[in-house]
Design a protein around this motif. Structure first.
Motif, short mmCIF file in Angstrom:
data_model
loop_
_atom_site.label_atom_id
_atom_site.label_comp_id
_atom_site.label_asym_id
_atom_site.label_seq_id
_atom_site.Cartn_x
_atom_site.Cartn_y
_atom_site.Cartn_z
N HIS A 1 -53.05 32.06 33.02
CA HIS A 1 -51.67 32.55 32.95
C HIS A 1 -51.60 34.07 33.16
CE1 HIS A 1 -53.56 32.99 29.10
NE2 HIS A 1 -52.53 33.59 28.56
N LYS A 2 -52.76 34.70 33.31
CA LYS A 2 -52.80 36.17 33.46
C LYS A 2 -53.35 36.60 34.83
CE LYS A 2 -51.98 37.10 28.93
NZ LYS A 2 -50.68 37.49 28.41
N ARG B 1 -40.49 22.78 25.76
CA ARG B 1 -39.02 22.68 25.86
C ARG B 1 -38.60 22.41 27.31
NH1 ARG B 1 -38.27 28.44 22.80
NH2 ARG B 1 -38.67 27.72 20.67
N SER C 1 -48.04 24.85 24.20
CA SER C 1 -47.02 25.91 24.12
C SER C 1 -45.66 25.28 23.83
CB SER C 1 -46.96 26.68 25.45
OG SER C 1 -45.69 27.31 25.58
N GLY C 2 -45.07 25.66 22.70
CA GLY C 2 -43.76 25.13 22.35
C GLY C 2 -42.70 25.48 23.38
N PRO C 3 -42.61 26.77 23.78
CA PRO C 3 -41.60 27.12 24.78
C PRO C 3 -41.78 26.34 26.09
CG PRO C 3 -42.38 29.09 23.67
CD PRO C 3 -43.25 27.96 23.19
N GLU D 1 -38.81 32.63 30.39
CA GLU D 1 -38.04 32.52 29.13
C GLU D 1 -37.39 31.15 29.06
OE1 GLU D 1 -37.84 34.30 26.36
OE2 GLU D 1 -39.29 35.70 27.15
N SER D 2 -37.79 30.39 28.03
CA SER D 2 -37.37 28.99 27.95
C SER D 2 -35.85 28.84 27.84
CB SER D 2 -38.07 28.29 26.79
OG SER D 2 -37.85 28.96 25.57
N PHE E 1 -55.04 28.38 29.07
CA PHE E 1 -54.99 29.66 28.35
C PHE E 1 -56.40 30.23 28.18
CE2 PHE E 1 -50.99 27.83 26.35
CZ PHE E 1 -50.13 28.71 26.98
N GLY F 1 -46.97 37.84 31.28
CA GLY F 1 -48.10 36.91 31.22
C GLY F 1 -47.85 35.72 30.32
N LYS F 2 -46.59 35.30 30.23
CA LYS F 2 -46.22 34.19 29.35
C LYS F 2 -45.78 32.98 30.17
CE LYS F 2 -46.05 36.83 25.52
NZ LYS F 2 -47.02 36.68 24.44
N VAL F 3 -45.99 31.81 29.58
CA VAL F 3 -45.39 30.59 30.10
C VAL F 3 -44.34 30.15 29.09
CG1 VAL F 3 -47.43 29.87 31.40
CG2 VAL F 3 -47.15 29.10 29.02
N PRO F 4 -43.35 29.38 29.52
CA PRO F 4 -43.19 28.73 30.82
C PRO F 4 -42.62 29.64 31.89
CG PRO F 4 -41.29 28.24 29.44
CD PRO F 4 -42.23 29.05 28.59
N1 LIG Z 1 -39.74 33.73 24.45
C1 LIG Z 1 -40.65 33.04 25.35
C2 LIG Z 1 -41.97 32.84 24.66
C3 LIG Z 1 -43.07 32.45 25.64
C4 LIG Z 1 -44.42 32.48 24.98
O1 LIG Z 1 -44.63 33.16 23.95
N2 LIG Z 1 -45.38 31.79 25.58
C5 LIG Z 1 -46.72 31.78 25.04
C6 LIG Z 1 -47.20 30.36 24.82
S1 LIG Z 1 -46.37 29.65 23.44
C7 LIG Z 1 -47.68 32.39 26.04
O2 LIG Z 1 -47.52 32.23 27.23
N3 LIG Z 1 -48.70 33.09 25.53
C8 LIG Z 1 -49.77 33.55 26.33
C9 LIG Z 1 -50.14 34.96 26.02
O3 LIG Z 1 -49.34 35.69 25.41
O4 LIG Z 1 -51.25 35.34 26.41
C10 LIG Z 1 -40.01 31.72 25.82
O5 LIG Z 1 -39.20 31.19 25.07
O6 LIG Z 1 -40.31 31.27 26.93
#
Ligand SMILES: N[C@@H](CCC(=O)N[C@@H](CS)C(=O)NCC(=O)O)C(=O)O
Length: 222
Positions: free
Chosen positions: A40-41, A16, A11-13, A66-67, A35, A52-55
């Motif tokens: 993460h969910k 960071r 995960s790029g974010p 939010e990074s 994942f 449901g997003k990381v980080p």
């Molecule tokens: N805008 C968010 C983007 C976070 C994001 O999109 N994370 C993705 C990984 S790159 C994630 O957790 N995806 C899991 C999913 O949506 O199921 C940030 O900058 O933190």
């Protein structure tokens, strides 16, 4: 209580946040989530990150996703070295570069990289071909920004570099994926086509603590 980071490999974010912590030499408790297993969910994670997003960062009772928000928080809490510059002008320029990357760079470069990274070149070859010019335009902009300084915005590493770096590495990884050599993209190899970007990557990779931030599954599979 130790700072905790919930993240996912690749995960790029999330990368960071790990980079910012490495630069600031702040210890943290790492929670690497899978994942593919949906870690993460889980209800526990959705309570921390409702989308449901990381980080996700947890600092005692304080939770943040939010990074950009996390880098801002870390910079206020651990100001040395600063990630948002030394002057109001530098802060403005760094956030401009971050937002340009988020608003234009990510979509343009990912449109090329993602089908390759996820093994979807056959199904999405037209999309990849259409994305070449846009990706080149964004990479050219980064290459040009490095003409007069070692980092994207300021003489030392800033949040702008930390934001952009993971996407450039994903792009480079995509160039090595099966089928990439069947496309006449003219975008690689990185050191030949974008030499300043390649040298900038090497500068970031020389930072103390960098190795611990590298996506674990990237070490296992090319
Ligand atoms: N805008 C968010 C983007 C976070 C994001 O999109 N994370 C993705 C990984 S790159 C994630 O957790 N995806 C899991 C999913 O949506 O199921 C940030 O900058 O933190």
């Amino acid at each position: 209580m130790a700072l905790e980071v919930f993240w996912g490999s690749g995960s790029g974010p999330a990368w960071r946040v790990l980079l910012a912590l490495a630069v600031k030499q702040v210890d943290y408790e790492s929670h690497l989530l899978s994942f593919s297993k949906g870690e993460h969910k889980t209800p526990e994670m959705l309570a921390l990150s409702p989308r449901g997003k990381v980080p996700v960062l947890r600092d005692g009772a304080y939770v943040l996703c939010e990074s950009l928000a996390i880098l801002t928080y870390l910079d206020r809490k651990y100001p040395d070295p600063p990630l948002f510059g030394e002057t109001p002008e530098q802060a403005g320029d760094i956030v401009r570069a971050v937002m340009e990357h988020e608003c234009y760079g990510v979509s343009a470069i990912s449109a090329f990289s993602r089908p390759l990274l996820f093994g979807k070149l056959d199904a999405q070859r037209d999309q990849v071909l259409l994305a070449i010019d846009g990706a080149k335009n964004e990479l050219d902009r980064l290459e040009a920004a490095l003409a007069s300084r070692p980092f994207l915005v300021t003489p030392t590493l800033s949040a702008a570099d930390i934001f952009v770096y993971p996407l450039v590495k994903s792009f480079e990884r995509a160039l090595g994926k099966p089928g990439a050599d069947t496309i006449d993209h003219g975008l690689g190899p990185l050191p030949a086509v974008f030499p300043r970007l390649a040298a900038w990557c090497a500068r970031i990779e020389a930072l103390p603590g960098y190795d611990a931030t590298y996506p674990p599954h990237w070490r296992e599979t090319a």
